[in-house]
Write a protein that holds these residues in place. Structure first.
Motif, PDB file in Angstrom:
ATOM      1  N   LEU A   1       0.826  -1.206   0.000  1.00  0.00           N
ATOM      2  CA  LEU A   1       0.000   0.000   0.000  1.00  0.00           C
ATOM      3  C   LEU A   1       0.863   1.260   0.000  1.00  0.00           C
ATOM      4  CD1 LEU A   1      -2.815  -1.083   2.482  1.00  0.00           C
ATOM      5  CD2 LEU A   1      -2.981  -0.879  -0.012  1.00  0.00           C
ATOM      6  N   LEU A   2       1.936   1.248   0.777  1.00  0.00           N
ATOM      7  CA  LEU A   2       2.861   2.380   0.765  1.00  0.00           C
ATOM      8  C   LEU A   2       3.498   2.540  -0.619  1.00  0.00           C
ATOM      9  CD1 LEU A   2       4.614   2.011   4.232  1.00  0.00           C
ATOM     10  CD2 LEU A   2       3.148   3.920   3.501  1.00  0.00           C
ATOM     11  N   ALA A   3       3.884   1.424  -1.220  1.00  0.00           N
ATOM     12  CA  ALA A   3       4.488   1.466  -2.557  1.00  0.00           C
ATOM     13  C   ALA A   3       3.493   2.009  -3.585  1.00  0.00           C
ATOM     14  CB  ALA A   3       4.973   0.077  -2.959  1.00  0.00           C
ATOM     15  N   GLU A   4       2.220   1.649  -3.425  1.00  0.00           N
ATOM     16  CA  GLU A   4       1.196   2.146  -4.349  1.00  0.00           C
ATOM     17  C   GLU A   4       1.040   3.667  -4.208  1.00  0.00           C
ATOM     18  OE1 GLU A   4      -3.342   1.175  -5.818  1.00  0.00           O
ATOM     19  OE2 GLU A   4      -2.513   0.038  -4.136  1.00  0.00           O
ATOM     20  N   LEU A   5       1.043   4.152  -2.980  1.00  0.00           N
ATOM     21  CA  LEU A   5       0.947   5.596  -2.774  1.00  0.00           C
ATOM     22  C   LEU A   5       2.158   6.309  -3.372  1.00  0.00           C
ATOM     23  CD1 LEU A   5      -0.491   5.808   0.858  1.00  0.00           C
ATOM     24  CD2 LEU A   5      -1.690   6.254  -1.301  1.00  0.00           C
ATOM     25  N   GLU A   6       3.322   5.691  -3.258  1.00  0.00           N
ATOM     26  CA  GLU A   6       4.525   6.263  -3.883  1.00  0.00           C
ATOM     27  C   GLU A   6       4.390   6.284  -5.400  1.00  0.00           C
ATOM     28  OE1 GLU A   6       8.765   5.980  -1.704  1.00  0.00           O
ATOM     29  OE2 GLU A   6       7.850   4.054  -2.143  1.00  0.00           O
ATOM     30  N   ARG A   7       3.901   5.181  -5.954  1.00  0.00           N
ATOM     31  CA  ARG A   7       3.751   5.073  -7.410  1.00  0.00           C
ATOM     32  C   ARG A   7       2.798   6.148  -7.948  1.00  0.00           C
ATOM     33  NH1 ARG A   7       2.396   0.195  -7.357  1.00  0.00           N
ATOM     34  NH2 ARG A   7       0.178   0.330  -7.788  1.00  0.00           N
ATOM     35  N   PHE A   8       1.769   6.495  -7.168  1.00  0.00           N
ATOM     36  CA  PHE A   8       0.827   7.527  -7.587  1.00  0.00           C
ATOM     37  C   PHE A   8       1.317   8.936  -7.238  1.00  0.00           C
ATOM     38  CE2 PHE A   8      -2.064   4.026  -8.165  1.00  0.00           C
ATOM     39  CZ  PHE A   8      -2.942   4.463  -9.142  1.00  0.00           C
ATOM     40  N   GLY A   9       2.498   9.043  -6.661  1.00  0.00           N
ATOM     41  CA  GLY A   9       3.074  10.343  -6.339  1.00  0.00           C
ATOM     42  C   GLY A   9       2.466  11.016  -5.120  1.00  0.00           C
ATOM     43  N   LEU A  10       1.836  10.219  -4.242  1.00  0.00           N
ATOM     44  CA  LEU A  10       1.174  10.793  -3.075  1.00  0.00           C
ATOM     45  C   LEU A  10       2.051  10.812  -1.831  1.00  0.00           C
ATOM     46  CD1 LEU A  10      -2.407   9.355  -3.569  1.00  0.00           C
ATOM     47  CD2 LEU A  10      -1.618  11.685  -3.972  1.00  0.00           C
ATOM     48  N   ILE A  11       3.119  10.025  -1.828  1.00  0.00           N
ATOM     49  CA  ILE A  11       4.069  10.067  -0.725  1.00  0.00           C
ATOM     50  C   ILE A  11       5.477   9.884  -1.260  1.00  0.00           C
ATOM     51  CG2 ILE A  11       2.452   9.142   1.005  1.00  0.00           C
ATOM     52  CD1 ILE A  11       4.110   6.480   0.878  1.00  0.00           C
ATOM     53  N   GLN A  12       6.424  10.273  -0.443  1.00  0.00           N
ATOM     54  CA  GLN A  12       7.828   9.980  -0.706  1.00  0.00           C
ATOM     55  C   GLN A  12       8.402   9.463   0.605  1.00  0.00           C
ATOM     56  OE1 GLN A  12      10.335  13.333  -1.585  1.00  0.00           O
ATOM     57  NE2 GLN A  12      12.048  12.037  -2.168  1.00  0.00           N
ATOM     58  N   ARG A  13       9.041   8.303   0.542  1.00  0.00           N
ATOM     59  CA  ARG A  13       9.675   7.736   1.729  1.00  0.00           C
ATOM     60  C   ARG A  13      11.180   7.962   1.650  1.00  0.00           C
ATOM     61  NH1 ARG A  13       7.520   1.663   1.942  1.00  0.00           N
ATOM     62  NH2 ARG A  13       7.584   1.924  -0.309  1.00  0.00           N
ATOM     63  N   VAL A  14      11.747   8.349   2.785  1.00  0.00           N
ATOM     64  CA  VAL A  14      13.188   8.554   2.877  1.00  0.00           C
ATOM     65  C   VAL A  14      13.717   7.623   3.959  1.00  0.00           C
ATOM     66  CG1 VAL A  14      15.023  10.207   3.393  1.00  0.00           C
ATOM     67  CG2 VAL A  14      12.983  10.955   2.143  1.00  0.00           C
ATOM     68  N   LYS A  15      14.556   6.711   3.539  1.00  0.00           N
ATOM     69  CA  LYS A  15      15.156   5.759   4.479  1.00  0.00           C
ATOM     70  C   LYS A  15      16.128   6.492   5.390  1.00  0.00           C
ATOM     71  CE  LYS A  15      13.981   1.765   2.141  1.00  0.00           C
ATOM     72  NZ  LYS A  15      12.642   1.498   2.565  1.00  0.00           N
ATOM     73  N   GLN A  16      16.111   6.115   6.664  1.00  0.00           N
ATOM     74  CA  GLN A  16      17.025   6.726   7.623  1.00  0.00           C
ATOM     75  C   GLN A  16      18.096   5.760   8.095  1.00  0.00           C
ATOM     76  OE1 GLN A  16      15.254  10.175   9.873  1.00  0.00           O
ATOM     77  NE2 GLN A  16      13.861   8.505  10.344  1.00  0.00           N
ATOM     78  N   GLY A  17      17.885   4.466   7.885  1.00  0.00           N
ATOM     79  CA  GLY A  17      18.877   3.480   8.274  1.00  0.00           C
ATOM     80  C   GLY A  17      18.961   3.275   9.773  1.00  0.00           C
ATOM     81  N   MET A  18      19.876   2.419  10.183  1.00  0.00           N
ATOM     82  CA  MET A  18      20.148   2.144  11.591  1.00  0.00           C
ATOM     83  C   MET A  18      18.898   1.695  12.363  1.00  0.00           C
ATOM     84  SD  MET A  18      23.431   2.854  11.792  1.00  0.00           S
ATOM     85  CE  MET A  18      23.818   3.129  13.503  1.00  0.00           C
ATOM     86  N   GLY A  19      17.960   1.019  11.679  1.00  0.00           N
ATOM     87  CA  GLY A  19      16.750   0.519  12.329  1.00  0.00           C
ATOM     88  C   GLY A  19      15.700   1.573  12.622  1.00  0.00           C
ATOM     89  N   ARG A  20      15.931   2.787  12.157  1.00  0.00           N
ATOM     90  CA  ARG A  20      14.953   3.854  12.385  1.00  0.00           C
ATOM     91  C   ARG A  20      13.881   3.813  11.288  1.00  0.00           C
ATOM     92  NH1 ARG A  20      18.581   9.110  13.272  1.00  0.00           N
ATOM     93  NH2 ARG A  20      18.660   8.791  11.043  1.00  0.00           N
ATOM     94  N   PRO A  21      12.654   4.249  11.615  1.00  0.00           N
ATOM     95  CA  PRO A  21      11.582   4.200  10.603  1.00  0.00           C
ATOM     96  C   PRO A  21      11.825   5.206   9.486  1.00  0.00           C
ATOM     97  CG  PRO A  21      10.828   5.346  12.571  1.00  0.00           C
ATOM     98  CD  PRO A  21      12.192   4.780  12.886  1.00  0.00           C
ATOM     99  N   ASP A  22      11.236   4.903   8.328  1.00  0.00           N
ATOM    100  CA  ASP A  22      11.316   5.822   7.191  1.00  0.00           C
ATOM    101  C   ASP A  22      10.660   7.147   7.551  1.00  0.00           C
ATOM    102  OD1 ASP A  22      12.393   3.723   5.781  1.00  0.00           O
ATOM    103  OD2 ASP A  22      10.620   3.395   4.520  1.00  0.00           O
ATOM    104  N   ARG A  23      11.211   8.203   7.032  1.00  0.00           N
ATOM    105  CA  ARG A  23      10.571   9.509   7.112  1.00  0.00           C
ATOM    106  C   ARG A  23       9.637   9.556   5.901  1.00  0.00           C
ATOM    107  NH1 ARG A  23      14.180  14.831   8.012  1.00  0.00           N
ATOM    108  NH2 ARG A  23      14.247  13.942  10.097  1.00  0.00           N
ATOM    109  N   ILE A  24       8.385   9.896   6.130  1.00  0.00           N
ATOM    110  CA  ILE A  24       7.406   9.911   5.051  1.00  0.00           C
ATOM    111  C   ILE A  24       6.956  11.344   4.810  1.00  0.00           C
ATOM    112  CG2 ILE A  24       5.138   9.121   4.254  1.00  0.00           C
ATOM    113  CD1 ILE A  24       5.507   6.664   6.065  1.00  0.00           C
ATOM    114  N   TYR A  25       7.070  11.764   3.566  1.00  0.00           N
ATOM    115  CA  TYR A  25       6.545  13.066   3.150  1.00  0.00           C
ATOM    116  C   TYR A  25       5.237  12.812   2.426  1.00  0.00           C
ATOM    117  CZ  TYR A  25      11.144  14.982   4.188  1.00  0.00           C
ATOM    118  OH  TYR A  25      12.290  15.365   4.824  1.00  0.00           O
ATOM    119  N   VAL A  26       4.171  13.408   2.914  1.00  0.00           N
ATOM    120  CA  VAL A  26       2.862  13.282   2.273  1.00  0.00           C
ATOM    121  C   VAL A  26       2.768  14.406   1.247  1.00  0.00           C
ATOM    122  CG1 VAL A  26       0.377  13.211   2.633  1.00  0.00           C
ATOM    123  CG2 VAL A  26       1.907  12.331   4.406  1.00  0.00           C
TER     124      VAL A  26
END
Length: 114
Positions: A83-108
């Motif tokens: 579902l997150l990938a689908e929202l990305e594909r439609f240009g509705l979100i952008q996920r930014v990986k932070q690494g080190m086990g931290r959650p992705d930063r999500i831009y809506v």
């Protein structure tokens, strides 16, 4: 008189899903669960904005872990990721990986500019 008790008052708390996601042809192939997830993301973005979660470019971001999505939508890990990938594909979100086990930063992203 009839009163609300305990959590009954929550029945009037709503998530907003933009009409354009339902009516516009460019979102016709988007799954309903993805549209619902976008509404949940918008809700979290409002709280992030109030809390001052802004990046150096002054853009609001949120954190919403896969585990939280799974719990909120009652789905499995794979479905939440799709579902997150689908929202990305439609240009509705952008996920930014932070690494080190931290959650992705999500831009809506704005749905009006898709």
């Amino acid at each position: 008189m009839t009163y609300f008790y305990g959590r009954e008052a929550e029945q009037f708390a709503f998530y907003r899903i933009p009409k354009v996601l339902i009516r516009d042809n460019c979102f016709a192939d988007m799954k309903c669960e993805a549209k619902l997830l976008y509404g949940l993301l918008l809700d979290r973005m409002e709280l992030s904005s109030k809390n001052g979660w802004l990046d150096p470019a002054n853009r609001v971001f949120i954190y919403y872990t896969i585990e939280s999505i799974m719990e909120d939508l009652g789905c499995k890990h794979e479905k939440a990721g799709k579902l997150l990938a689908e929202l990305e594909r439609f240009g509705l979100i952008q996920r930014v990986k932070q690494g080190m086990g931290r959650p992705d930063r999500i831009y809506v992203c704005k749905f009006t500019e898709v």
